[in-house]
Motif scaffolding. Structure first.
Motif, PDB file in Angstrom:
ATOM      1  N   SER A   1      89.464 -10.457  85.528  1.00 17.28           N
ATOM      2  CA  SER A   1      90.547  -9.506  85.705  1.00 17.28           C
ATOM      3  C   SER A   1      91.819 -10.124  85.156  1.00 17.28           C
ATOM      4  CB  SER A   1      90.714  -9.180  87.198  1.00 17.28           C
ATOM      5  OG  SER A   1      91.723  -8.214  87.372  1.00 17.28           O
ATOM      6  N   SER A   2      92.797  -9.292  84.927  1.00 23.36           N
ATOM      7  CA  SER A   2      94.088  -9.784  84.463  1.00 23.36           C
ATOM      8  C   SER A   2      95.188  -9.013  85.178  1.00 23.36           C
ATOM      9  CB  SER A   2      94.224  -9.604  82.945  1.00 23.36           C
ATOM     10  OG  SER A   2      94.265  -8.232  82.622  1.00 23.36           O
ATOM     11  N   VAL A   3      96.385  -9.520  85.024  1.00 22.14           N
ATOM     12  CA  VAL A   3      97.549  -8.864  85.608  1.00 22.14           C
ATOM     13  C   VAL A   3      98.331  -8.234  84.464  1.00 22.14           C
ATOM     14  CG1 VAL A   3      99.693  -9.211  86.886  1.00 22.14           C
ATOM     15  CG2 VAL A   3      97.651 -10.519  87.499  1.00 22.14           C
ATOM     16  N   ASN A   4      98.541  -6.916  84.545  1.00 20.33           N
ATOM     17  CA  ASN A   4      99.324  -6.250  83.512  1.00 20.33           C
ATOM     18  C   ASN A   4     100.707  -5.899  84.074  1.00 20.33           C
ATOM     19  OD1 ASN A   4      99.203  -3.758  84.906  1.00 20.33           O
ATOM     20  ND2 ASN A   4      97.324  -3.182  83.864  1.00 20.33           N
ATOM     21  N   TYR A   5     101.497  -5.244  83.277  1.00 24.18           N
ATOM     22  CA  TYR A   5     102.877  -4.928  83.661  1.00 24.18           C
ATOM     23  C   TYR A   5     102.937  -4.091  84.941  1.00 24.18           C
ATOM     24  CZ  TYR A   5     107.689  -3.267  83.298  1.00 24.18           C
ATOM     25  OH  TYR A   5     108.991  -2.964  83.566  1.00 24.18           O
ATOM     26  N   LYS A   6     102.098  -3.061  85.040  1.00 28.86           N
ATOM     27  CA  LYS A   6     102.113  -2.216  86.237  1.00 28.86           C
ATOM     28  C   LYS A   6     101.665  -2.986  87.475  1.00 28.86           C
ATOM     29  CE  LYS A   6     101.727   2.353  84.233  1.00 28.86           C
ATOM     30  NZ  LYS A   6     100.949   3.588  84.170  1.00 28.86           N
ATOM     31  N   ASP A   7     100.694  -3.892  87.320  1.00 26.63           N
ATOM     32  CA  ASP A   7     100.290  -4.728  88.450  1.00 26.63           C
ATOM     33  C   ASP A   7     101.465  -5.582  88.922  1.00 26.63           C
ATOM     34  OD1 ASP A   7      97.620  -3.840  88.353  1.00 26.63           O
ATOM     35  OD2 ASP A   7      97.065  -5.418  86.931  1.00 26.63           O
TER      36      ASP A   7
ATOM     37  N   SER B   1     103.508  -5.412  92.631  1.00 31.92           N
ATOM     38  CA  SER B   1     103.522  -6.606  93.471  1.00 31.92           C
ATOM     39  C   SER B   1     104.906  -7.035  93.932  1.00 31.92           C
ATOM     40  CB  SER B   1     102.849  -7.761  92.712  1.00 31.92           C
ATOM     41  OG  SER B   1     101.520  -7.404  92.393  1.00 31.92           O
ATOM     42  N   ILE B   2     105.920  -6.212  93.632  1.00 29.11           N
ATOM     43  CA  ILE B   2     107.277  -6.521  94.093  1.00 29.11           C
ATOM     44  C   ILE B   2     107.832  -5.330  94.881  1.00 29.11           C
ATOM     45  CG2 ILE B   2     107.764  -8.158  92.218  1.00 29.11           C
ATOM     46  CD1 ILE B   2     109.379  -5.935  90.835  1.00 29.11           C
ATOM     47  N   PRO B   3     108.692  -5.595  95.859  1.00 29.88           N
ATOM     48  CA  PRO B   3     109.213  -4.500  96.689  1.00 29.88           C
ATOM     49  C   PRO B   3     109.962  -3.429  95.897  1.00 29.88           C
ATOM     50  CG  PRO B   3     109.822  -6.623  97.620  1.00 29.88           C
ATOM     51  CD  PRO B   3     109.183  -6.892  96.290  1.00 29.88           C
ATOM     52  N   GLU B   4     110.613  -3.820  94.791  1.00 32.48           N
ATOM     53  CA  GLU B   4     111.412  -2.887  94.011  1.00 32.48           C
ATOM     54  C   GLU B   4     110.605  -2.158  92.943  1.00 32.48           C
ATOM     55  OE1 GLU B   4     112.025  -6.310  93.940  1.00 32.48           O
ATOM     56  OE2 GLU B   4     113.363  -6.309  95.648  1.00 32.48           O
ATOM     57  N   GLY B   5     109.288  -2.383  92.885  1.00 30.66           N
ATOM     58  CA  GLY B   5     108.443  -1.831  91.820  1.00 30.66           C
ATOM     59  C   GLY B   5     108.370  -0.320  91.802  1.00 30.66           C
ATOM     60  N   LYS B   6     108.354   0.311  92.942  1.00 31.45           N
ATOM     61  CA  LYS B   6     108.390   1.768  93.089  1.00 31.45           C
ATOM     62  C   LYS B   6     107.282   2.514  92.342  1.00 31.45           C
ATOM     63  CE  LYS B   6     113.301   1.724  93.977  1.00 31.45           C
ATOM     64  NZ  LYS B   6     114.610   2.171  93.641  1.00 31.45           N
ATOM     65  N   ILE B   7     106.086   1.912  92.227  1.00 35.85           N
ATOM     66  CA  ILE B   7     104.997   2.661  91.596  1.00 35.85           C
ATOM     67  C   ILE B   7     103.816   2.867  92.546  1.00 35.85           C
ATOM     68  CG2 ILE B   7     105.617   1.875  89.283  1.00 35.85           C
ATOM     69  CD1 ILE B   7     103.078   0.131  89.368  1.00 35.85           C
TER      70      ILE B   7
ATOM     71  N   VAL C   1      95.536  -2.806  96.399  1.00 36.50           N
ATOM     72  CA  VAL C   1      94.970  -3.931  95.658  1.00 36.50           C
ATOM     73  C   VAL C   1      95.208  -3.664  94.180  1.00 36.50           C
ATOM     74  CG1 VAL C   1      92.875  -5.225  95.102  1.00 36.50           C
ATOM     75  CG2 VAL C   1      93.200  -4.331  97.420  1.00 36.50           C
ATOM     76  N   PRO C   2      96.184  -4.361  93.563  1.00 36.40           N
ATOM     77  CA  PRO C   2      96.449  -4.143  92.144  1.00 36.40           C
ATOM     78  C   PRO C   2      95.289  -4.655  91.290  1.00 36.40           C
ATOM     79  CG  PRO C   2      98.063  -5.666  93.107  1.00 36.40           C
ATOM     80  CD  PRO C   2      97.075  -5.336  94.152  1.00 36.40           C
TER      81      PRO C   2
END
Length: 92
Positions: free
Chosen positions: A47-53, A57-63, A70-71
């Motif tokens: 697996s990898s971490v992309n921009y949306k993940d 993963s941050i409180p200000e992400g708003k998505i 689980v991202p």
């Protein structure tokens, strides 16, 4: 999805959660019963971490619409169970 013979009973997952007392993001032990209902269960090999993940993963992400979350949408692995005709058990 129920108990799965091809998956460990307990596995590690990166879990993001937001409650009244605060925001958390970190690794937790989960079971298949902790996962939300879905159509396909995959035993993840990579697996990898992309921009949306990263945003999730941050409180200000708003998505994220619903917590806990689980991202991780970029992955490869083997289908364990599927109720979707396009995906069969044991397919990579």
């Amino acid at each position: 999805m129920g108990e799965c013979k091809d998956m460990p009973a307990i596995f590690k997952a990166f879990v993001v959660d937001k409650k009244q007392e605060g925001f958390t993001a970190g690794f937790k032990d989960l079971t298949a019963a902790d996962l939300p209902p879905g159509e396909v269960l995959i035993k993840v090999a990579y697996s990898s971490v992309n921009y949306k993940d990263g945003l999730a993963s941050i409180p200000e992400g708003k998505i994220v619409r619903s917590y806990p979350f689980v991202p991780g949408i970029d992955l490869s692995g083997t289908v364990v169970e599927s109720s979707d005709a396009r995906f069969k058990a044991d397919e990579e």
